[in-house]
Write an enzyme that holds these catalytic residues in place. Structure first.
Site, PDB file in Angstrom:
ATOM      1  N   HIS A  43      -1.287   4.198   7.160  1.00  0.00           N
ATOM      2  CA  HIS A  43      -0.639   4.870   6.043  1.00  0.00           C
ATOM      3  C   HIS A  43      -0.343   6.339   6.349  1.00  0.00           C
ATOM      4  O   HIS A  43      -0.984   6.935   7.208  1.00  0.00           O
ATOM      5  CB  HIS A  43      -1.529   4.761   4.800  1.00  0.00           C
ATOM      6  CG  HIS A  43      -1.989   3.361   4.529  1.00  0.00           C
ATOM      7  ND1 HIS A  43      -3.251   2.920   4.875  1.00  0.00           N
ATOM      8  CD2 HIS A  43      -1.332   2.302   3.996  1.00  0.00           C
ATOM      9  CE1 HIS A  43      -3.372   1.641   4.531  1.00  0.00           C
ATOM     10  NE2 HIS A  43      -2.218   1.242   4.006  1.00  0.00           N
TER      11      HIS A  43
ATOM     12  N   ASP B 288      -4.471   7.214   8.401  1.00  0.00           N
ATOM     13  CA  ASP B 288      -5.592   6.371   8.802  1.00  0.00           C
ATOM     14  C   ASP B 288      -5.233   5.290   9.828  1.00  0.00           C
ATOM     15  O   ASP B 288      -6.001   4.363  10.046  1.00  0.00           O
ATOM     16  CB  ASP B 288      -6.217   5.704   7.569  1.00  0.00           C
ATOM     17  CG  ASP B 288      -5.213   4.816   6.828  1.00  0.00           C
ATOM     18  OD1 ASP B 288      -4.059   4.712   7.278  1.00  0.00           O
ATOM     19  OD2 ASP B 288      -5.591   4.242   5.775  1.00  0.00           O
TER      20      ASP B 288
ATOM     21  N   SER C 269       0.810  -1.226   0.000  1.00  0.00           N
ATOM     22  CA  SER C 269       0.000   0.000   0.000  1.00  0.00           C
ATOM     23  C   SER C 269       0.840   1.271   0.000  1.00  0.00           C
ATOM     24  O   SER C 269       0.331   2.337  -0.352  1.00  0.00           O
ATOM     25  CB  SER C 269      -0.931   0.022   1.223  1.00  0.00           C
ATOM     26  OG  SER C 269      -0.191  -0.081   2.427  1.00  0.00           O
TER      27      SER C 269
END
Length: 381
Positions: free
Chosen positions: A354, A351, A43
């Site tokens: 991240h 979040d 990610s």
């Protein structure tokens, strides 16, 4: 930990104001000379692969700080990622995900195989992403084969697809390994996690070997960041305060990350001997992110671990049962919603897992400074 010079701080303020990156120096190994970029990872550099592959859309809070074209970007961030800033710096378009079936973007300048939740190891039943590094490399091999077949049939397709020259001279980037360590801690002791690292490194090396066999020659490798400083890890593994360091980070996770990086760096030093006609660059992401977290107030950030898009308030503003932009129930049954903060540029963490766009910009700028990189050329002298 390195302290930034005044010139770097000046560049940072300019970059934040204009949302652009400073010019690159000709001596730094990432440059517009690379005709295409092929990225592998999780990610940290996923530009929409997982959402395209699994067919879901992120909540509107994601991507709220930067308008992408197309707007449904699938990035696990409020805006741009590190890889996006690096592409801007070398005047390349943002990387299109391999599984993105509908887009105005082309693949001529590269392709992104990185998918959120991915690991270097093969995915298992507990994995968020089925696209481990081995699968991503297989996807690349399939992609290259199909592209070259199409170009043999119609040369005009070079307007949209990378030529064989682009594959041979392109840059192959890696930012992966975080999920192998983070996931292992849920079922293994610290010693067991550390014992797993050599196997992870061997699998990573196999990915390099397969890409080399396909003609890849320019490799760009990020090490992993301070895992113990993300809110998700602190909320679960930091309940016992004795597990935390003086900065509020989980010590075991950060120590495991350091040991992983040490072995990854040892591999980096060996790779040029095995592939002498290739170029390798190693980027110390851990040091950059640690500097940002430990000295965040010096760089204009108010919060280093507390989450921007979350719920619960200080000290973490994070609930692992309610993702950013979602609504759920608290432990006492109350309805709660994880909402984005008003000033994301003051937060390092977006979040709970991240980084914010502002933090990603900070990391990218420090990568571009060249102070946190090593190249394989030094080992070939």
């Amino acid at each position: 930990m390195e302290t930034l010079s005044s010139s770097i701080l000046t560049l940072l303020s300019v970059a934040i104001f204009f949302h652009t990156m400073p010019p690159l120096t000709s001596s730094f190994p990432i440059s517009p000379d690379f005709p295409a970029v092929f990225n592998f990872g999780d990610s940290n550099s996923d530009t929409g692969e997982l959402s395209s592959g699994l067919g879901f859309r992120l909540q509107p809070s994601y991507g709220q700080s930067y308008f992408f074209k197309p707007p449904s970007s699938g990035r696990f961030c409020n805006g741009r990622l590190i890889v996006d800033f690096l592409m801007e710096a070398i005047d390349r378009p943002y990387l299109r995900p391999y599984l993105d079936s509908v887009s105005t973007q082309s693949y001529r300048r590269g392709c992104n195989f990185a998918a959120a939740g991915s690991t270097i190891q093969k995915a298992n039943a507990d994995s968020i992403s089925p696209f481990g590094l081995g699968v991503q490399v297989s996807q690349f091999i399939t992609f290259k084969s199909k592209v070259l077949q199409l170009l043999q049939q119609d040369e005009d397709l070079e307007k949209y697809l990378p030529s064989e020259y682009y594959f041979k001279n392109g840059l192959y980037m890696f930012d992966i390994g975080q999920n192998d360590l983070a996931g292992a801690f849920y079922k293994k002791t610290f010693d067991q996690v550390v014992g797993l690292i050599p196997t992870i490194i061997d699998i990573f090396q196999d990915g390099i070997k397969r890409l080399y066999a396909e003609g890849a020659r320019n490799f760009w490798i990020h090490n992993t960041g301070p895992l113990g400083c993300i809110a998700q890890v602190v909320s679960i593994f930091g309940r016992d305060k004795s597990k935390l360091d003086e900065f509020g980070c989980v010590s075991d996770h950060n120590q495991a990350a350091k040991l992983f990086n040490s072995q990854l760096h040892s591999l980096f030093r060996k790779l040029p001997q095995q592939y002498p006609d290739s170029h390798f660059t190693y980027i110390d992401i851990f040091s950059i992110k640690s500097d940002l977290i430990l000295n965040h107030s010096n760089y204009g950030f108010d919060h280093s671990i507390m989450v921007c898009c979350g719920t619960g308030g200080p000290p973490l503003n994070y609930n692992n049962q309610v993702n950013c932009g979602s609504t759920g129930k608290s432990s006492d049954g109350a309805i709660i919603t994880a909402r984005a903060c008003s000033y994301s540029s003051k937060y390092v963490n977006w979040d709970g897992i991240h980084y914010t766009e502002a933090a990603n910009r900070f990391v990218a700028l420090h990568i571009l400074s060249g102070r946190y990189s090593e190249t394989a050329l030094s080992w070939n002298l």
